[in-house]
Every structure is written in structure tokens, then in C-alpha cells.
Design an enzyme around this catalytic site. Structure first.
Site, short mmCIF file in Angstrom:
data_model
loop_
_atom_site.label_atom_id
_atom_site.label_comp_id
_atom_site.label_asym_id
_atom_site.label_seq_id
_atom_site.Cartn_x
_atom_site.Cartn_y
_atom_site.Cartn_z
CD GLU A 35 72.52 45.27 43.94
OE1 GLU A 35 72.68 46.03 44.95
OE2 GLU A 35 72.35 45.83 42.69
CG HIS A 36 72.99 40.76 47.76
ND1 HIS A 36 72.67 40.77 48.92
CD2 HIS A 36 72.39 40.26 47.06
CE1 HIS A 36 70.92 40.75 48.65
NE2 HIS A 36 71.11 40.95 47.28
CG ASP A 38 75.47 47.44 51.42
OD1 ASP A 38 75.68 45.57 51.07
OD2 ASP A 38 74.95 47.98 51.23
CB ALA A 126 60.94 50.03 43.38
N GLY A 127 63.35 49.40 45.68
CA GLY A 127 64.91 49.15 46.09
C GLY A 127 64.85 50.43 45.21
CB SER A 130 61.72 55.73 48.69
OG SER A 130 60.99 54.93 49.20
CG ASP A 176 70.58 52.51 50.63
OD1 ASP A 176 71.12 51.91 49.46
OD2 ASP A 176 69.66 51.78 50.72
P1 NG1 Z 1 67.60 47.78 48.26
O1 NG1 Z 1 67.24 46.35 48.01
O2 NG1 Z 1 68.18 48.37 46.82
O3 NG1 Z 1 66.41 48.29 49.45
C1 NG1 Z 1 69.43 46.43 49.86
C2 NG1 Z 1 69.88 46.71 51.34
C3 NG1 Z 1 71.07 47.12 50.60
C4 NG1 Z 1 72.23 46.74 49.63
C5 NG1 Z 1 71.59 45.56 48.70
C6 NG1 Z 1 72.09 44.72 47.53
C7 NG1 Z 1 68.34 47.89 52.23
C8 NG1 Z 1 67.63 49.02 52.82
N1 NG1 Z 1 69.33 47.93 51.79
O4 NG1 Z 1 69.14 47.70 48.75
O5 NG1 Z 1 72.38 47.90 51.37
O6 NG1 Z 1 72.56 45.50 51.02
O7 NG1 Z 1 70.00 44.78 48.72
O8 NG1 Z 1 73.34 44.61 47.35
O9 NG1 Z 1 68.20 47.32 53.55
#
Ligand code: NG1
Length: 397
Positions: A35-36, A38, A126-127, A130, A176
Site C-alpha cells: 500500500e502506497h 505504486d 470505496a477504493g 470502479s 488498478d
Molecule cells: P484507492 O484508494 O484504491 O483508490 C489509491 C491510488 C492507487 C494507490 C493506492 C494506495 C488512485 C485512483 N489510486 O488507491 O494508485 O496509490 O491509493 O496504495 O488514486
């Protein structure tokens, strides 16, 4: 497959008075660990989930594109001849599709006008990606309509540029779109965000399930904190390079041992941010190994360590995510649990025994409700395949 394609075909027929000719689908995703990482050039380890976006299409009877969203019960028409930003829709959802078309045009790939129906069940905001699912699905569908193939990596990069473009305007990493294209049944993928090489990691559905628990919290704080963390990582890297005399491009290029030697110059906060990134990278490597040998206890402990690091060193958790984490520690059938995605809300993910996964989801939701007076939604998912397309009446997906 979570969208009922038979029903979607019926909707298409009702809406456009003819049967669809092509179909495509693309899944959302959950990041298991990494996490954090990429944007720090390291390894991430997401899996595609059993929630998806599906689209069906046929040639348009006129010179316009006709889009229809089942979720929003709303249509949108546009001429694709000279796409420009004045055609952006107030509703939001069509812009992802227009962004993809625009990216295809920019690469010299022209798509003739189509009638398209869209349905998705990836929870938004929701992370669970989508938006990546919509972009990858649209790109896959449009290319299928003109029988044009693109290598998976290019497809993912095209979908990512759609997200970056002014139509959408989010500067996301590649994780993603990449997993939505390349997802593999029964596997997560360890992706190297620097060169996009990847390797499958076993998530055998007979042995382990993924439980996703929403924290009940939206992610309003997420964007500003996200940008702040990115800049803190850049500052930490500059200081580490100064104290080591090296000129590394990414924090993850420092091993935990090197970090211990060179961290002296870093102020406490930056040192903790860097420690999260460097230790998380090491956890991803170990997670791959223990998952591939089916050691879910060890994998679960790595998830827990990841959560603690995100909570204490990176400071991107929130009371609701911490609450889910704490509850999960005392639930039978959970190997480990952590927040997933950027944080400040969104979801947590747990590794669970498949026979107990539904009970685990229910118990976590129930305990959470007792403490915080709100019941979170949950889902249980195996690791699923990535995007695909088909011709109606020939190769079903
Ligand atoms: P989420 O929170 O799943 O949208 C975001 C970033 C990822 C990555 C994660 C932290 C966007 C669209 N996605 O993901 O690229 O940095 O945070 O690991 O900002």
C-alpha cells in the site's frame, strides 16, 4: 461473473430495438498488500474481484454514439467525429467512456458509432476501482468491435491515460487498470510498478477467501493527504540520497538495512513515512512466498503488520478501519486483516478460511455495528479473471 448478461441483453433489446453484437466485461480489484507503494516504484499485490462492469454494443443506426447506463437509468448521445471537452457530461459516468474513445483516437484507432449499454456492480468511491473497470471494459469492447487486438500492457496504459486525461482528471498509478486487464482466476498478481513485470501469486479459492469490509466512511480527506504523503516520500528520498551519497530514484531501492544506516538525517515524521514504504516493500516479497506455499497464518501476520505500519508510520488509517482491524483479531477463521487502498475510509480486506468466510463477514459487520452504531457492507470474493470480450451468439464469455 456478477452481472446477469441475459438480463442485460434483454435491456439492450428493449432500449435499442435490436440485439447486441459484442460484449465485454472488466472487474474491480482489491489490493492485498503493497500500500502506497505504486508511486514509490515498488511492488503491489492486487487481485481482481467478483464485481465488474459489463457492456454490450451494436452498430449505431445513425452517426452518433448512444450510451445507456442501467445503473443511472440514463442515456447519453454524442458525435464522436471531433471529440472535445465541451461534450463532457454533467452526470459524470459517460466521461469515462468518452475519455477512452479519445485515447483510442489519439492512437489513430477510430471506432465507428455504436449503441452501448453499461451495467456495473463495483461499489463506487470505496477504493475498489470502479472507474478502472469502466475504462478497461470500454477499451476492451471498442477494440473487439473493430477486431483490433492490443497487448494487455498497452490496454492498461491506454485506460490509465483515460483516467489521467481532463475528461476524468485523476493522476492514478497503473495498479488498478493493470489488474483489471490481467487478473487471473485463483491468483493475485505481484506487479513491479517500475517496469510492469508481474508474477501470479496463488489465492486458491478452496483454501482461502478474500473478505472485503467497507468502513462506512467516504474518502473526502483522501486526496489532500494522498498528495501530502507523495511529497513526504519525495522529501525523504532526497534526504536519504544526501546522507548516503547515492542517487536512487525510488525509496524502495533502499533495503531495510541501508535505511537503518542512513535514516539519521531524517526528521522523525519523514523517517516514519520512509520506514513504512521500505518495510511494506519487504512484506510484499515475503507475502508472495508464503502465499505460494499456502502458509496463510504467515500471510495474515504480514497483513496485520502492514495495517500497523499504515496506521502508525504512514498515518492513513482512521478509527473505523482500526476498529475493523481490532475486531478481526478475535474472529475465528480470519488469518489477517488490514486497511486497503489509500485510506481515510474505504475498505479493509481480510484473508479468511473459505468455509467460514461468510460468517466472518457477518461477525465483523455485527461487532462493528455494536461499537460504531452503523452496519458496514461486506463481500466475499475469490481472486477472479481480468477483462474479456465476446461476440454475441458465438463465443460466450
Ligand atoms: P484507492 O484508494 O484504491 O483508490 C489509491 C491510488 C492507487 C494507490 C493506492 C494506495 C488512485 C485512483 N489510486 O488507491 O494508485 O496509490 O491509493 O496504495 O488514486
Amino acid at each position: 461473473m456478477s452481472i446477469d448478461l441475459g438480463h442485460l441483453e434483454d435491456c439492450f433489446q428493449q432500449k435499442f430495438h435490436q440485439p447486441p453484437r459484442w460484449g465485454a466485461r472488466a472487474p474491480g480489484r482489491v489490493n492485498l498488500i503493497g500500500e502506497h507503494i505504486d508511486y514509490n516504484g515498488g511492488f503491489v499485490l492486487p487481485a481482481a474481484i467478483n464485481r465488474e462492469v459489463a457492456m454490450l454494443a451494436s452498430p449505431s443506426p445513425d452517426h452518433e454514439f448512444h450510451l445507456y447506463s442501467v445503473n443511472y437509468s440514463e442515456g447519453f448521445r454524442f458525435s464522436s467525429g471531433d471529440l472535445n471537452l465541451s461534450q463532457r457530461s454533467q452526470s459524470g459516468w459517460p466521461n469515462y467512456v468518452l475519455a477512452v474513445l479519445d485515447q483510442l483516437h489519439k492512437r489513430g484507432i477510430r471506432i465507428p458509432p455504436l449503441q452501448v449499454i453499461i451495467e456495473g456492480d463495483v461499489p463506487s468511491a470505496a477504493g475498489l476501482s470502479s472507474s478502472a473497470a469502466v475504462e478497461v471494459c470500454a477499451a476492451t469492447l471498442f477494440l473487439a468491435c473493430i477486431e483490433h487486438e492490443l497487448p494487455g500492457e498497452q490496454l492498461a496504459l491506454l485506460a490509465q491515460s483515460a483516467e489521467h486525461s481532463p475528461w476524468v482528471g485523476v493522476q492514478c498509478g497503473i495498479m488498478d487498470q493493470f489488474i483489471s486487464v490481467h487478473g487471473l482466476e485463483g491468483h493475485a498478481l505481484k506487479i513491479d510498478c517500475r517496469d510492469l513485470s508481474y508474477s501470479p501469486v496463488q489465492v486458491d479459492p478452496r483454501l482461502v477467501s478474500l473478505v472485503v469490509i467497507h468502513s462506512t466512511v467516504g474518502r473526502e480527506l483522501m486526496k489532500s493527504a494522498y498528495n501530502q504523503r507523495r511529497s513526504e516520500c519525495e522529501q525523504a528520498l532526497t534526504l536519504l540520497n544526501q546522507s548516503s551519497g547515492l542517487s536512487r530514484n525510488y525509496l524502495v531501492q533502499y533495503s531495510p538495512e541501508e535505511f537503518e544506516i542512513y535514516r539519521q538525517n531524517l526528521p522523525g515524521l519523514l523517517s516514519r513515512r520512509a520506514r513504512h514504504v521500505i518495510s511494506e516493500q519487504a512484506r510484499v516479497v515475503e507475502f508472495e512466498q508464503v502465499m505460494n506455499r499456502g502458509d496463510f497464518q504467515a500471510a495474515g501476520q504480514l497483513l496485520q503488520a502492514s495495517h500497523a505500519s499504515l496506521r502508525d508510520d504512514y498515518e492513513v488509517s482512521c478509527p473505523e478501519l482500526d476498529c475493523i482491524y481490532e475486531i478481526s483479531l478475535n474472529i475465528d477463521g480470519v488469518y489477517g486483516c488490514r486497511m486497503t487502498g489509500a485510506g481515510f475510509g474505504g475498505c479493509a480486506v481480510a484473508l479468511a478460511d473459505p468455509e467460514q468466510a461468510e460468517t466472518v463477514a457477518d461477525r465483523i459487520a455485527g461487532e462493528f455495528e455494536k461499537i460504531r452504531k452503523m452496519r458496514p457492507w461486506t463481500m466475499v470474493t475469490p481472486a477472479c479473471r481480468g477483462a474479456c470480450h465476446w461476440k454475441i451468439d458465438s463465443n460466450s464469455p
